[in-house]
Design a protein around this motif. Structure first.
Motif, PDB file in Angstrom:
ATOM      1  N   VAL A 222      10.063 -11.616 -14.042  1.00  4.13           N
ATOM      2  CA  VAL A 222       8.674 -11.216 -14.280  1.00  4.13           C
ATOM      3  C   VAL A 222       8.530  -9.772 -13.823  1.00  4.13           C
ATOM      4  O   VAL A 222       8.765  -9.465 -12.648  1.00  4.13           O
ATOM      5  CB  VAL A 222       7.686 -12.113 -13.511  1.00  4.13           C
ATOM      6  CG1 VAL A 222       6.248 -11.647 -13.745  1.00  4.13           C
ATOM      7  CG2 VAL A 222       7.849 -13.574 -13.939  1.00  4.13           C
TER       8      VAL A 222
ATOM      9  N   LEU B 281       1.570 -18.158 -12.654  1.00  5.12           N
ATOM     10  CA  LEU B 281       2.844 -18.386 -13.346  1.00  5.12           C
ATOM     11  C   LEU B 281       3.799 -19.263 -12.537  1.00  5.12           C
ATOM     12  O   LEU B 281       4.706 -19.894 -13.104  1.00  5.12           O
ATOM     13  CB  LEU B 281       3.527 -17.045 -13.627  1.00  5.12           C
ATOM     14  CG  LEU B 281       2.942 -16.167 -14.727  1.00  5.12           C
ATOM     15  CD1 LEU B 281       3.564 -14.774 -14.691  1.00  5.12           C
ATOM     16  CD2 LEU B 281       3.172 -16.806 -16.099  1.00  5.12           C
TER      17      LEU B 281
ATOM     18  N   THR C 103      12.174 -17.830  -9.948  1.00 11.25           N
ATOM     19  CA  THR C 103      11.459 -16.676 -10.485  1.00 11.25           C
ATOM     20  C   THR C 103      11.717 -15.466  -9.601  1.00 11.25           C
ATOM     21  O   THR C 103      11.631 -15.563  -8.374  1.00 11.25           O
ATOM     22  CB  THR C 103       9.942 -16.942 -10.558  1.00 11.25           C
ATOM     23  OG1 THR C 103       9.698 -18.003 -11.477  1.00 11.25           O
ATOM     24  CG2 THR C 103       9.188 -15.698 -11.010  1.00 11.25           C
TER      25      THR C 103
ATOM     26  N   ASP D 102      11.559 -11.534 -18.964  1.00 14.02           N
ATOM     27  CA  ASP D 102      11.025 -12.734 -19.623  1.00 14.02           C
ATOM     28  C   ASP D 102       9.510 -12.669 -19.758  1.00 14.02           C
ATOM     29  O   ASP D 102       8.949 -13.133 -20.752  1.00 14.02           O
ATOM     30  CB  ASP D 102      11.411 -13.979 -18.815  1.00 14.02           C
ATOM     31  CG  ASP D 102      12.909 -14.198 -18.780  1.00 14.02           C
ATOM     32  OD1 ASP D 102      13.514 -14.348 -19.860  1.00 14.02           O
ATOM     33  OD2 ASP D 102      13.484 -14.204 -17.675  1.00 14.02           O
ATOM     34  N   VAL D 103       8.850 -12.101 -18.743  1.00 19.65           N
ATOM     35  CA  VAL D 103       7.385 -12.008 -18.721  1.00 19.65           C
ATOM     36  C   VAL D 103       7.019 -10.623 -18.208  1.00 19.65           C
ATOM     37  O   VAL D 103       7.645 -10.119 -17.267  1.00 19.65           O
ATOM     38  CB  VAL D 103       6.764 -13.077 -17.798  1.00 19.65           C
ATOM     39  CG1 VAL D 103       5.242 -12.991 -17.820  1.00 19.65           C
ATOM     40  CG2 VAL D 103       7.223 -14.484 -18.187  1.00 19.65           C
ATOM     41  N   THR D 104       6.014  -9.996 -18.818  1.00 25.78           N
ATOM     42  CA  THR D 104       5.514  -8.716 -18.324  1.00 25.78           C
ATOM     43  C   THR D 104       4.049  -8.859 -17.938  1.00 25.78           C
ATOM     44  O   THR D 104       3.283  -9.552 -18.619  1.00 25.78           O
ATOM     45  CB  THR D 104       5.666  -7.601 -19.375  1.00 25.78           C
ATOM     46  OG1 THR D 104       4.958  -7.958 -20.562  1.00 25.78           O
ATOM     47  CG2 THR D 104       7.123  -7.362 -19.704  1.00 25.78           C
ATOM     48  N   VAL D 105       3.665  -8.203 -16.864  1.00 24.80           N
ATOM     49  CA  VAL D 105       2.305  -8.286 -16.335  1.00 24.80           C
ATOM     50  C   VAL D 105       1.831  -6.882 -15.990  1.00 24.80           C
ATOM     51  O   VAL D 105       2.525  -6.153 -15.269  1.00 24.80           O
ATOM     52  CB  VAL D 105       2.248  -9.176 -15.069  1.00 24.80           C
ATOM     53  CG1 VAL D 105       0.831  -9.198 -14.492  1.00 24.80           C
ATOM     54  CG2 VAL D 105       2.739 -10.592 -15.377  1.00 24.80           C
TER      55      VAL D 105
ATOM     56  N   THR E 183      -2.078 -13.497 -11.203  1.00 21.67           N
ATOM     57  CA  THR E 183      -1.334 -13.875 -12.400  1.00 21.67           C
ATOM     58  C   THR E 183       0.035 -14.434 -12.040  1.00 21.67           C
ATOM     59  O   THR E 183       0.478 -15.453 -12.601  1.00 21.67           O
ATOM     60  CB  THR E 183      -1.177 -12.659 -13.339  1.00 21.67           C
ATOM     61  OG1 THR E 183      -2.465 -12.194 -13.720  1.00 21.67           O
ATOM     62  CG2 THR E 183      -0.387 -13.036 -14.586  1.00 21.67           C
TER      63      THR E 183
ATOM     64  N   ARG F 294      14.205 -16.423 -13.993  1.00 19.60           N
ATOM     65  CA  ARG F 294      13.129 -15.906 -14.829  1.00 19.60           C
ATOM     66  C   ARG F 294      12.675 -14.582 -14.242  1.00 19.60           C
ATOM     67  O   ARG F 294      12.310 -14.499 -13.070  1.00 19.60           O
ATOM     68  CB  ARG F 294      11.960 -16.887 -14.877  1.00 19.60           C
ATOM     69  CG  ARG F 294      10.768 -16.359 -15.671  1.00 19.60           C
ATOM     70  CD  ARG F 294       9.662 -17.376 -15.835  1.00 19.60           C
ATOM     71  NE  ARG F 294       9.099 -17.810 -14.568  1.00 19.60           N
ATOM     72  CZ  ARG F 294       7.922 -18.441 -14.446  1.00 19.60           C
ATOM     73  NH1 ARG F 294       7.192 -18.709 -15.525  1.00 19.60           N
ATOM     74  NH2 ARG F 294       7.499 -18.819 -13.258  1.00 19.60           N
TER      75      ARG F 294
ATOM     76  N   ARG G 244      11.350  -5.696 -22.253  1.00 20.37           N
ATOM     77  CA  ARG G 244      11.839  -6.878 -22.970  1.00 20.37           C
ATOM     78  C   ARG G 244      13.286  -6.680 -23.422  1.00 20.37           C
ATOM     79  O   ARG G 244      14.111  -7.589 -23.335  1.00 20.37           O
ATOM     80  CB  ARG G 244      10.947  -7.153 -24.185  1.00 20.37           C
ATOM     81  CG  ARG G 244       9.553  -7.658 -23.839  1.00 20.37           C
ATOM     82  CD  ARG G 244       9.574  -9.111 -23.428  1.00 20.37           C
ATOM     83  NE  ARG G 244       8.225  -9.642 -23.228  1.00 20.37           N
ATOM     84  CZ  ARG G 244       7.968 -10.917 -22.950  1.00 20.37           C
ATOM     85  NH1 ARG G 244       8.974 -11.770 -22.845  1.00 20.37           N
ATOM     86  NH2 ARG G 244       6.729 -11.328 -22.773  1.00 20.37           N
TER      87      ARG G 244
END
Length: 354
Positions: free
Chosen positions: A210, A244, A184, A228-231, A240, A208, A223
């Motif tokens: 983030v 993850l 990550t 892959d992931v937004t926070v 968070t 990955r 995106r």
């Protein structure tokens, strides 16, 4: 004729963004045009000059003790345009060629240059930082700093890749060996540098990704760039990220913010033996030494990339794998652009077009 056997061209007058006093915004005024005085000089007609948060920090005086530049001088360290004039020894570009400029003018002879690590040249000049930059109609640089652009590439569209993109690419390139599939990588900040870093990460690794940012509008754009992931960075973002990653943290954090608390959160989100890459700046990294040695974590500093890094980045750009989000301003609107950047209204990178 000078000592190098070069007859200087007679210069006219041009517009330039000049800093006269720290804590006071720059002025747009008339100054003499730069002229060829050395066989390896290249004068470029500026097609676009990127506006960087560093320019705000320069105005604030944060670079005064490091650059020792004599005021007034011309800002602008992210530059692209068309070759306007060349010295007698320049062969790889011709008048009229579209080019992007590596931000440093380097000697080519010191150990660092010989090793390809020209970022640490012992005799470097840094236009826009310690000498006149490119927020002007013309800029003078060295033949060693000029990268020819591909056919159809507009200088204003890529100008900020000369520093923002190059800095992001340089950090990602250093991090990629740590980011095998299953890892990550946290990207702090989706702004001018961060949005380029995300794209470079996606092009160069299977990690990955983030992405953290305070602005949900900025996050929504990531995106398409490969996140892959937004926070949302709302105060609970460290928890968070730990959730993850099963409480372990990320192998790599790329901190494109470096201030306002991000520099502390970045360290808190790295796992044992992880690496916190500091790219943005303005804050202070304050870590107990026992935390460093007991977890074998790393803090990695990142400056702008090398000439070869810029050449590699331009390949990604030509292939459409790295695209820059920009907003253009006329040269006379430099302070409007600075206001937009300072207030967080600017998405991507502001480009001044003479």
């Amino acid at each position: 004729m000078d000592d190098d056997g070069v007859v200087p061209l007679s210069g006219g007058v041009m517009k330039a963004v000049r800093l006269h006093q720290y804590e006071v915004r720059p002025l747009v005024e008339d100054v003499p045009e730069p002229v060829i005085t050395h066989p390896f000089d290249v004068v470029v007609r500026v097609g676009g000059a990127g506006l960087c948060r560093t320019d705000l920090h320069i105005v604030e005086g944060q670079w005064a003790a490091k650059s020792n530049v004599a005021l007034p001088y011309t800002l602008g360290h992210e530059n692209a345009g068309w070759v306007h004039a060349v010295g007698s020894a320049v062969e790889h570009v011709q008048v009229g060629d579209a080019v992007i400029l590596h931000p440093l003018a380097t000697c080519g002879f010191c150990r660092a240059c010989r090793a390809g690590d020209d970022v640490h040249c012992e005799a470097q000049a840094f236009p826009g930082i310690d000498t006149d930059g490119g927020m002007a109609e013309l800029i003078k640089t060295s033949a060693r700093s000029v990268v020819k652009l591909g056919k159809g590439v507009e200088p204003a569209a890529v100008a900020a890749l000369a520093d923002a993109g190059l800095t992001a690419y340089h950090a990602v390139k250093k991090a990629v060996p740590l980011l095998h599939p299953g890892t990550t990588c946290v990207v702090m900040g989706a702004g001018g540098l961060g949005h380029l870093g995300i794209q470079a990460l996606r092009a160069m690794s299977a990690t990955r990704i983030v992405v953290l940012d305070r602005n949900e509008e900025a996050l929504a754009l990531t995106r398409a760039w490969g996140a892959d992931v937004t926070v949302v960075a709302d105060g609970s973002h460290v928890a968070t990220v730990l959730e993850l990653t099963d409480g372990k943290g990320a192998e790599v954090v790329l901190d494109f913010v470096g201030e306002r608390g991000a520099e502390h959160d970045s360290w808190a989100m790295t796992r044992r033996a992880g690496s916190d890459f500091v790219i943005g700046y303005g804050g202070t990294v304050d870590i107990p030494t026992i935390d460093v040695i007991s977890t074998e974590r790393n803090v990695v500093g990142n400056l702008v990339g090398s000439y070869n890094d810029l050449v590699e980045l331009m390949v990604l750009a030509a292939d459409g794998k790295v695209e820059m989000l920009t907003q253009t301003y006329p040269l006379d609107a430099v302070n409007d652009a600075m206001d937009d950047l300072d207030a967080g209204r600017l998405r991507g990178r502001g480009i001044l077009v003479p």
